[in-house]
Design a protein around this motif. Structure first.
Motif, PDB file in Angstrom:
ATOM      1  N   ARG A  25       5.930   1.984  -2.728  1.00 17.62           N
ATOM      2  CA  ARG A  25       6.066   1.008  -1.642  1.00 17.62           C
ATOM      3  C   ARG A  25       5.127  -0.188  -1.869  1.00 17.62           C
ATOM      4  O   ARG A  25       5.495  -1.347  -1.641  1.00 17.62           O
ATOM      5  CB  ARG A  25       5.760   1.697  -0.310  1.00 17.62           C
ATOM      6  N   HIS A  26       3.931   0.105  -2.356  1.00 17.63           N
ATOM      7  CA  HIS A  26       2.953  -0.958  -2.645  1.00 17.63           C
ATOM      8  C   HIS A  26       3.491  -1.908  -3.718  1.00 17.63           C
ATOM      9  O   HIS A  26       3.366  -3.138  -3.611  1.00 17.63           O
ATOM     10  CB  HIS A  26       1.648  -0.310  -3.101  1.00 17.63           C
ATOM     11  N   PRO A  64      -0.269  -3.171  -8.701  1.00 21.54           N
ATOM     12  CA  PRO A  64       0.336  -3.833  -7.535  1.00 21.54           C
ATOM     13  C   PRO A  64      -0.648  -4.667  -6.723  1.00 21.54           C
ATOM     14  O   PRO A  64      -0.236  -5.412  -5.833  1.00 21.54           O
ATOM     15  CB  PRO A  64       0.868  -2.658  -6.710  1.00 21.54           C
ATOM     16  N   ASP A  65      -1.944  -4.547  -7.010  1.00 25.29           N
ATOM     17  CA  ASP A  65      -2.935  -5.360  -6.307  1.00 25.29           C
ATOM     18  C   ASP A  65      -2.989  -6.792  -6.851  1.00 25.29           C
ATOM     19  O   ASP A  65      -3.604  -7.661  -6.232  1.00 25.29           O
ATOM     20  CB  ASP A  65      -4.326  -4.724  -6.428  1.00 25.29           C
ATOM     21  N   GLU A  83       6.382  -3.977  -2.172  1.00 22.69           N
ATOM     22  CA  GLU A  83       5.868  -5.023  -1.277  1.00 22.69           C
ATOM     23  C   GLU A  83       5.342  -6.199  -2.087  1.00 22.69           C
ATOM     24  O   GLU A  83       5.551  -7.372  -1.720  1.00 22.69           O
ATOM     25  CB  GLU A  83       4.762  -4.432  -0.393  1.00 22.69           C
ATOM     26  N   ARG A  84       4.655  -5.904  -3.190  1.00 21.04           N
ATOM     27  CA  ARG A  84       4.158  -6.961  -4.056  1.00 21.04           C
ATOM     28  C   ARG A  84       5.318  -7.727  -4.705  1.00 21.04           C
ATOM     29  O   ARG A  84       5.302  -8.949  -4.819  1.00 21.04           O
ATOM     30  CB  ARG A  84       3.249  -6.353  -5.134  1.00 21.04           C
ATOM     31  N   GLY A 127       3.906   6.104  -1.429  1.00 16.54           N
ATOM     32  CA  GLY A 127       3.016   5.037  -1.026  1.00 16.54           C
ATOM     33  C   GLY A 127       2.784   4.026  -2.131  1.00 16.54           C
ATOM     34  O   GLY A 127       2.798   2.798  -1.902  1.00 16.54           O
ATOM     35  N   LEU A 128       2.585   4.510  -3.352  1.00 15.40           N
ATOM     36  CA  LEU A 128       2.336   3.612  -4.470  1.00 15.40           C
ATOM     37  C   LEU A 128       3.588   2.806  -4.806  1.00 15.40           C
ATOM     38  O   LEU A 128       3.522   1.605  -5.105  1.00 15.40           O
ATOM     39  CB  LEU A 128       1.868   4.421  -5.681  1.00 15.40           C
TER      40      LEU A 128
END
Length: 994
Positions: free
Chosen positions: A340-341, A111-112, A344-345, A337-338
């Motif tokens: 959601r990440h 996701p980064d 968001e991406r 959290g992951l």
């Protein structure tokens, strides 16, 4: 040049190190070494070497939990290609384009990486593929994967059609991997039947690769559960987990197996899998894979907390231990959290929705037995609902509801059920007591006594409560004028006292009550049922004291006589009460158990068989279950599997739900063994053995029985050729077999496990099991098992390519077979050594010929000895086989064929000699007639091919036609499979020679 340990690195040494590292198992060590080799290649000044090192590093990353790191070396490779395309040879160019696909998947799973960056790579991939002339099928596959990940179903559906419609070429993923993704798409859209149909070629073994069927087996689990196909789901779990275990590149598959356990009541096994792979929860590898295992772990841990195991310890890497509740909070937070990440991406909620749905999953079944050993979950503060019983006792009229005002009707029903000895009687008496208390209705003296007595029965788990209640009931019966029932109530109190640890006190009171009841019975104030009940209670307690008696044997005989006296008394008064038949049956069971313990199994079996008849005569089949179980056990021990099967089935039909888990396990195991012993359907054997493992696992302290059940289950699965399932079961059985059972059971487990591993192609592991079993068997008086295991070890070592070790194992087998007087087996071991010698450059054909001559001598001498017809035929067949194999060795030992650069005639001479050995085989088999027909025609065809190779087509034609004539259909019956193969080969030979 760089130095390591004082040794300079050259281009050649680095390339050698690359080859060696490529052969290493996938994992952190291989990846770390690949990184080192890239660093070394950078200093070597050889661009081709650096190119190869970078490609190998990408492979190491991709097949580990660090696939997200592939972008860096891949980007560097593309720059190298742009700078100097000429550095990329054909293979290197292919590897570069092949890894392009991996990059898209790696970027999507991180996701980064911005979404726009991923989308920019796709046109670049398409451009490279078009320039190279490859099909766009992999490009459409990568685009489909991204669309599916984003939740753009319409686009994904269109791309799926374009993907599957494009041509396949050498750049396409293997078909197994393509089916993986296509089936997952259907499963994600709840089309489970279509998903399973898509995966069928892989699940059936038609398609496979390095990661298949591993992944598809895991993906199939939830669809199968949704369809109610639980047996298939269990099989795929056993097959798949064994393949995926410990593999860092298969974390998503491991997650599916954890999810499966959480959804099938196998939380304990799921926790074991999670604990073994807990490092992946915090791994910094591919985030999407980490998300898979985090969400599956959260589901499992939520189930444990719901079942009352919030404080259950869970070991984590680094020696850390946390509770299930603590780890649940961590994994749920990390998963949310992951997810959601990712969302968001991606600008969608697709990932978060899927993760939330998985973590909120609910079980499809309370418990799906797996057959493998697993830690038992102790009862938690929230009890698991009990499964519905497999069968119920004979239906009884429905009692009036507990809220009914008709207390008289309730009382009548309770007395009716008591007289019928029905299991529902206890509930009926509770209804009487509750209704009387709620309505304030008084009961007469007899009814009050009966209510108190049954309240004591309900309290038997707490002797301190039950004993006073039995005594109060006795007083109430006596006050009501029923002295016999009063004495029986006191006897029940005394018996409870005795079995709760105060044996002497309770037995003394029982003996006194026996005398009292004898007197009451003589006066007509007690029934024969009341008297025999107290006598039987005293006998039960006395049986428990036998081991501590001064003369146990004399005490046993005295007790047996005491029970025979009770039987005579009960028989005299059998017609007085319909329940007397049950009393006689109870006494027969106690006497049968005593005689069985003394080694008189036949007499004991008769007594239990009689008890079964009497329980049914009394219309109390639920009581017959225990006697049927004992009869089944004794029948099996006496070598009467059909009788054992019948009794075990009856016991399960009549009262399985009334038995404790250990009793149910024992019954299913007996039935499985009986079916196996009589050669019946192994599917049913496996089914009952599986049930035995389930119920044994439900009972505390039943490791020995569970291990035995797993051994029986493993054997049945092996016979069904379900090798991977059998291997999983047998591996899990071994620890408890070694701890609780004799050497013979351990040897059997290792033997079967070796056969499974050999069938699965794990020859090295198979040889280890055979050798471990042989090491145990070498100390036994009989050495046949030792010889067989040594021979099997040789076969497995041969399959693993370990020639030297295989030769040693065959030599050991030969020695043992000779000592056992089994020349045909010894000859087989010698022939195996000959083939190994032929492959050995240092020994070659001369050694192989010598060994074949040894086998020939062994069998020639054996054939000359007197023997029965079957043995003589077998020895002649083996001798003929030795002749044939000698001829094959001679042919294989030639570097060429006759007429093919055979200047010195060596090949022709070898083929002529081989033909002579084929002739010898035909001659040896001739006297066997029909018995040796297939072997004889096989030798004849070998001779025919040799004739053809020697240019003697006429002779070859004659031999081939002789085989066809041999399989003529004069009697009108069709040929068997071997005959058809021989005929087909003969026709092929005739076509060959024209």
């Amino acid at each position: 040049m760089t130095y390591e340990n004082g040794t300079p690195h050259t281009v050649e040494s680095i390339r050698q190190a690359l080859w060696e590292n490529d052969a290493e198992p996938k994992g952190p060590a291989r990846t770390h070494r690949a990184e080192e080799l890239v660093a070394l290649a950078e200093t070597a000044g050889d661009r081709h070497l650096l190119l190869d090192a970078l490609l190998d590093l990408i492979s190491a990353y991709q097949f580990s939990s660090e696939s997200g790191k592939t972008l860096v070396p891949f980007s560097r490779l593309l720059r190298m290609w742009d700078e100097n395309p000429g550095d990329f040879s054909g293979p290197a160019l292919h590897r570069l384009h092949w890894r392009f696909k991996w990059i898209i998947y790696s970027l999507t799973g991180n996701p980064d990486i911005p979404l726009d960056a991923i989308r920019r790579w796709l046109p670049d991939m398409e451009r490279h593929y078009r320039v190279a002339g490859y099909s766009l099928r992999p490009v459409r596959s990568a685009e489909f994967y991204l669309a599916q990940h984003l939740g753009d179903d319409a686009l994904a559906a269109r791309l799926l059609e374009e993907w599957t419609g494009a041509d396949r070429d050498r750049m396409s993923d293997c078909l197994a991997c393509e089916l993986n993704e296509q089936g997952e798409w259907h499963a994600d859209h709840a089309d489970d039947e279509r998903a399973l149909a898509t995966w069928a070629p892989v699940l059936n073994g038609e398609q496979s690769c390095a990661e298949q069927p591993h992944l598809i087996l895991a993906l199939s689990l939830v669809p199968l559960l949704r369809l109610g196909r639980f047996d298939e789901a269990r099989r795929n779990h056993l097959r798949g987990y064994r393949l995926a275990r410990g593999n860092g590149s298969l974390v998503p598959a491991l997650a599916r197996h954890i999810e499966f356990c959480a959804l099938t009541g196998n939380e304990a096994r799921g926790l074991e899998i999670l604990a073994e792979h807990a490092a992946y929860l915090d791994n910094d590898g591919e985030p999407l894979s980490r998300l898979e295992i985090l969400s599956a772990a959260a589901l499992l841990l939520r189930r444990l907390v719901e079942l009352g195991h919030a404080d259950r310890p869970v070991p984590l890497p680094g020696g850390i231990t946390v509770t299930a509740e603590q780890l649940l909070a961590r994994t749920r937070e990390a998963a949310d959290g992951l997810a959601r990440h990712f969302d968001e991406r991606n600008g969608t909620d697709r990932v978060g929705t899927r993760v939330a749905a998985r973590m909120a999953g609910t079980p499809f079944t309370d418990r799906l037995p797996l057959g493998v050993r697993g830690a038992r979950l102790a009862p938690g503060s929230v009890a698991r609902p009990k499964p519905a019983p497999e069968s119920t006792p004979e239906p009884a009229p429905v009692a009036a509801e507990a809220g009914s005002e008709d207390l008289a009707a309730l009382l009548a029903e309770a007395r009716r059920l008591t007289l019928a000895q029905h299991p529902d009687a206890r509930a009926a008496w509770r209804a009487v007591a509750e209704t009387a208390e709620r309505t304030g209705t008084g009961l007469d003296a007899s009814a009050r006594a009966e209510v108190t007595y049954h309240a004591a029965v309900d309290a038997l788990d707490d002797p301190d409560t039950a004993i006073p209640l039995f005594r109060r009931a006795a007083e109430q019966f006596e006050a009501a004028g029923d002295l016999g029932e009063g004495a029986a109530g006191r006897a029940r109190a005394a018996y409870t006292t005795a079995v709760s640890g105060r044996t002497e006190e309770g037995l003394a009171e029982l003996d006194a009550l026996c005398g009292q009841l004898r007197a009451l019975h003589a006066d007509g104030r007690a029934t024969a049922r009341q008297l025999t009940g107290v006598l039987l209670a005293a006998a039960r307690v006395r049986r428990g004291t036998l081991p501590s008696a001064p003369d146990p044997e004399a005490a046993e005989e005295a007790l047996a006589e005491e029970l025979r006296a009770v039987l005579r008394l009960a028989e005299e008064h059998r017609t007085e009460d319909r329940r007397m038949s049950s009393r006689i049956a109870d006494t027969s069971c106690l006497l049968g158990g005593l005689l069985a313990g003394r080694g008189d199994a036949p007499q004991a079996a008769e007594l239990f068989a009689r008890a079964v008849e009497l329980y049914h005569e009394a219309a109390a089949p639920w009581f017959a279950a225990e006697a049927e179980a004992r009869l089944a056990e004794l029948s099996l021990a006496l070598g009467r599997p059909e009788q054992a099967e019948k009794a075990a089935r009856a016991a399960l039909d009549h009262g399985a739900e009334l038995l404790e888990p250990l009793g149910r396990a024992h019954l299913h195991l007996i039935l499985a063994e009986a079916l196996a012993a009589s050669g019946q359907d192994d599917n049913e054997v496996a089914g009952h053995a599986l049930e035995a493992t389930h119920w044994a696992d439900e009972a505390a302290g039943s490791e020995a029985l569970a291990a035995w059940a797993r051994l029986v289950l493993g054997g049945a699965l092996l016979r069904l050729r379900r090798f991977d399932e059998a291997a999983s079961v047998l591996e899990s059985a071994l620890p408890d077999l070694q701890e609780h059972h004799r050497e013979g059971q351990v040897v059997q487990a290792r033997w079967w496990l070796g056969e499974c591993q050999d069938a699965l192609g794990d020859h090295r592991q198979a040889s280890e099991q055979f050798l471990l079993a042989a090491d145990i068997a070498k100390g036994w008086d009989g050495q046949r098992d030792h010889a067989v295991l040594a021979h099997l070890a040789g076969d497995a070592l041969n399959g693993a390519g370990l020639n030297e070790q295989a030769a040693a194992a065959y030599a050991r087998a030969e020695e043992l077979w000779r000592a056992l007087g089994r020349p045909h087996n010894a000859a087989r071991a010698v022939r195996a050594q000959a083939w190994l010698a032929l492959r050995d450059a240092g020994r070659g054909l001369p050694a192989a010929r010598d060994l074949m001559a040894t086998a020939e001598q062994l069998l020639t001498e054996a054939v000359a000895e007197p023997a029965d017809g079957d043995s003589h035929a077998m020895l002649r067949t083996e001798l003929a086989g030795t002749y044939r194999q000698t001829g094959e060795v001679l042919v294989r030992g030639c570097a060429s064929e006759p007429g093919d650069e055979d200047d010195d005639g060596t090949a022709r001479h070898a083929y002529e000699e081989a033909l002579g050995y084929a002739e010898k085989a035909i001659t040896v088999l001739a006297p066997l007639g029909e018995t040796g027909r297939h072997d004889r025609t096989g030798a004849q065809l070998m001779a025919a091919w040799l004739e053809a190779d020697l240019g003697r087509n006429s002779a070859a034609d004659t031999r081939a036609r002789a085989v066809l004539d041999d399989y003529g259909d004069e009697d009108g019956s069709g040929p068997d499979a071997t005959a058809e193969r021989r005929r087909a080969e003969a026709r092929a030979l005739l076509d060959y020679i024209g």
